[in-house]
Design an enzyme around this catalytic site. Sequence first.
Site, PDB file in Angstrom:
ATOM      1  N   CYS A 142      -0.817  -5.564  -3.526  1.00 32.79           N
ATOM      2  CA  CYS A 142      -0.834  -4.345  -4.333  1.00 32.79           C
ATOM      3  C   CYS A 142       0.588  -4.174  -4.848  1.00 32.79           C
ATOM      4  CB  CYS A 142      -1.313  -3.143  -3.511  1.00 32.79           C
ATOM      5  SG  CYS A 142      -0.240  -2.715  -2.123  1.00 32.79           S
ATOM      6  N   ASN A 143       1.006  -2.976  -5.107  1.00 30.17           N
ATOM      7  CA  ASN A 143       2.359  -2.780  -5.613  1.00 30.17           C
ATOM      8  C   ASN A 143       3.405  -2.845  -4.498  1.00 30.17           C
ATOM      9  OD1 ASN A 143       3.726  -2.483  -8.098  1.00 30.17           O
ATOM     10  ND2 ASN A 143       4.291  -0.406  -7.512  1.00 30.17           N
TER      11      ASN A 143
END
Length: 144
Positions: free
Chosen positions: A102-103
Site C-alpha cells: 500500500c502506501n
Amino acid sequence: MRRRDLLTVLPLLPLARAQGGGGDWVKAFGEFLKRVPPASYLVYPTEARDLLLFDPFILDVRTEEERKRGYIPGSVHIYVGQVPDRLAELPKDKETLILVYCNSGSISMVVTAYLQALGYKNAKNIAHGFKGWLDAGLEVEGGS
C-alpha cells in the site's frame, strides 16, 4: 480508532465472523488475529526487489489516486476494499509468492494477513509500502 483505521480492517470482518462460528464479531475477529502468523510475512523493499527474480504476483491495494502517482512495475491494482470480492483475480496456486503493498505498509499488512488466513502461505507485505520502495531508490512506473 480513526475511521481510516476501521476501514482497513472491514474486509476481514466476514472472515472473522465465519471462523468465529457466529456470535460476537469482535470476539471472532480477536480469535482470527491470534492465528495471524508472526512477522515472517514481512519483507523490506530491497528484499522484495530481490524476490522479483521468482516472478511473484505483486498486489497494489492503494487507491486509484495513489496508483496514478506511480507503482511497482508489474503490479496488479486491486483496491483494499475490493480484495474480498476479487479473489478470483489472484493466483489459483496458493503456494505462489504474493507481494502486497500500500502506501505505507499498514493497510497491506492487513491484506497480507487476510490472504494468509485464506491459505496463501507465501503472501508477503512490503514493509513501509510504496514510500519505502521509493526511499530505497527502486524502479517505479507511472506518475510524474
